[in-house]
Design a protein around this motif. Structure first.
Motif, PDB file in Angstrom:
ATOM      1  N   ASP A 108      11.258   7.944  -1.593  1.00 19.25           N
ATOM      2  CA  ASP A 108      12.350   8.625  -0.869  1.00 19.25           C
ATOM      3  C   ASP A 108      13.296   7.899   0.077  1.00 19.25           C
ATOM      4  N   GLU A 109      14.190   8.488   0.726  1.00 17.19           N
ATOM      5  CA  GLU A 109      15.111   7.798   1.730  1.00 17.19           C
ATOM      6  C   GLU A 109      14.275   7.159   2.896  1.00 17.19           C
ATOM      7  N   ASN A 110      13.068   7.806   3.457  1.00 19.48           N
ATOM      8  CA  ASN A 110      12.405   7.427   4.402  1.00 19.48           C
ATOM      9  C   ASN A 110      11.661   5.982   4.305  1.00 19.48           C
ATOM     10  N   ILE A 111      11.026   6.127   2.937  1.00 16.59           N
ATOM     11  CA  ILE A 111      10.169   4.788   2.436  1.00 16.59           C
ATOM     12  C   ILE A 111      10.963   3.770   2.226  1.00 16.59           C
ATOM     13  N   MET A 112      12.107   4.124   1.627  1.00 12.06           N
ATOM     14  CA  MET A 112      13.065   3.068   1.057  1.00 12.06           C
ATOM     15  C   MET A 112      13.733   2.422   2.433  1.00 12.06           C
ATOM     16  N   GLY A 113      14.052   3.252   3.569  1.00 14.76           N
ATOM     17  CA  GLY A 113      14.598   2.674   4.792  1.00 14.76           C
ATOM     18  C   GLY A 113      13.392   1.616   5.354  1.00 14.76           C
ATOM     19  N   THR A 114      12.270   2.204   5.428  1.00 16.56           N
ATOM     20  CA  THR A 114      11.181   1.348   5.940  1.00 16.56           C
ATOM     21  C   THR A 114      11.068  -0.114   5.243  1.00 16.56           C
ATOM     22  N   ALA A 115      11.033   0.289   3.961  1.00 15.24           N
ATOM     23  CA  ALA A 115      10.995  -0.856   2.857  1.00 15.24           C
ATOM     24  C   ALA A 115      11.791  -2.008   3.084  1.00 15.24           C
ATOM     25  N   MET A 116      13.284  -1.507   3.349  1.00 13.95           N
ATOM     26  CA  MET A 116      14.278  -2.313   3.711  1.00 13.95           C
ATOM     27  C   MET A 116      13.928  -3.271   4.955  1.00 13.95           C
ATOM     28  N   ILE A 164       0.758  -1.227  -0.034  1.00 15.01           N
ATOM     29  CA  ILE A 164       0.024   0.054  -0.020  1.00 15.01           C
ATOM     30  C   ILE A 164       0.789   1.383   0.088  1.00 15.01           C
ATOM     31  N   VAL A 165       1.974   1.231   0.424  1.00 17.49           N
ATOM     32  CA  VAL A 165       2.715   2.604   0.643  1.00 17.49           C
ATOM     33  C   VAL A 165       4.038   2.325  -0.296  1.00 17.49           C
ATOM     34  N   ALA A 166       4.945   1.316  -0.099  1.00 18.94           N
ATOM     35  CA  ALA A 166       6.180   1.247  -0.719  1.00 18.94           C
ATOM     36  C   ALA A 166       5.929   1.017  -2.286  1.00 18.94           C
ATOM     37  N   LEU A 167       5.281   0.065  -2.701  1.00 19.73           N
ATOM     38  CA  LEU A 167       5.031  -0.217  -4.110  1.00 19.73           C
ATOM     39  C   LEU A 167       4.401   1.258  -4.818  1.00 19.73           C
ATOM     40  N   PRO A 168       3.581   1.727  -4.333  1.00 25.76           N
ATOM     41  CA  PRO A 168       3.143   2.785  -4.923  1.00 25.76           C
ATOM     42  C   PRO A 168       3.884   3.900  -4.996  1.00 25.76           C
ATOM     43  N   ALA A 169       4.864   4.133  -4.147  1.00 26.35           N
ATOM     44  CA  ALA A 169       5.835   5.166  -4.058  1.00 26.35           C
ATOM     45  C   ALA A 169       6.987   4.805  -5.064  1.00 26.35           C
ATOM     46  N   TRP A 170       7.290   3.432  -5.184  1.00 24.50           N
ATOM     47  CA  TRP A 170       8.202   2.859  -6.087  1.00 24.50           C
ATOM     48  C   TRP A 170       7.760   3.168  -7.518  1.00 24.50           C
ATOM     49  N   GLN A 171       6.619   2.843  -7.796  1.00 22.66           N
ATOM     50  CA  GLN A 171       5.973   2.912  -9.143  1.00 22.66           C
ATOM     51  C   GLN A 171       5.940   4.376  -9.531  1.00 22.66           C
ATOM     52  N   SER A 172       5.519   5.197  -8.776  1.00 24.14           N
ATOM     53  CA  SER A 172       5.431   6.722  -9.102  1.00 24.14           C
ATOM     54  C   SER A 172       6.816   7.374  -9.224  1.00 24.14           C
TER      55      SER A 172
END
Length: 135
Positions: free
Chosen positions: A95-103, A83-91
């Motif tokens: 950012d660094e915060n989303i990427m860090g949490t995704a990892m 719901i959060v990381a995939l749409p952010a990546w697709q669009s």
């Protein structure tokens, strides 16, 4: 109920231990020593993670009984990634915060690897639920 091998029980115990130790290093210091009051969201997150770590400690002793704790961990991280990381990546808005949490969320891949799936299906899908009315 299907037999769960000793190897699978120790795999589950390792998952609980990794989670408990990780949260002990990351979350508990800020829970014990925080100089200023937390905001609502930060307080909720820190307290939920602290409680989760304590439940994982119990899971080391009772790995099968505490499986719902691992279901919760796998569920929220999977939902967040979808719901959060995939749409952010697709669009292109990752950012660094989303990427860090995704990892951090992707570490949950160890949960399905350790999960005793035959036991889970027998116990949580095929077994009849508790009664809804007086006998």
């Amino acid at each position: 109920m299907p037999h769960v091998s000793l190897f699978r029980l120790y795999s589950l115990r390792a998952v609980y231990l990794i989670i408990a130790l990780g949260l002990a290093l990351v979350v508990w210091p800020s829970v014990i020593h925080h100089a200023e009051p937390w905001g609502l969201s930060q307080g909720v997150v820190k307290c939920m993670l602290a409680a989760f770590s304590l439940l994982c400690v119990i899971g080391i002793r009772y790995p099968l009984q505490m499986l719902p704790v691992l279901f919760w961990e796998l569920a929220w991280k999977s939902i967040w990634l979808l719901i959060v990381a995939l749409p952010a990546w697709q669009s292109g808005a990752m950012d660094e915060n989303i990427m860090g949490t995704a990892m951090e969320c992707m570490v949950a891949i160890i949960i399905p690897l350790a999960m005793p799936w035959k036991y889970v299906i027998a116990r949580y899908i095929q077994q009849p639920g508790d009664r809804w009315r007086a006998a």
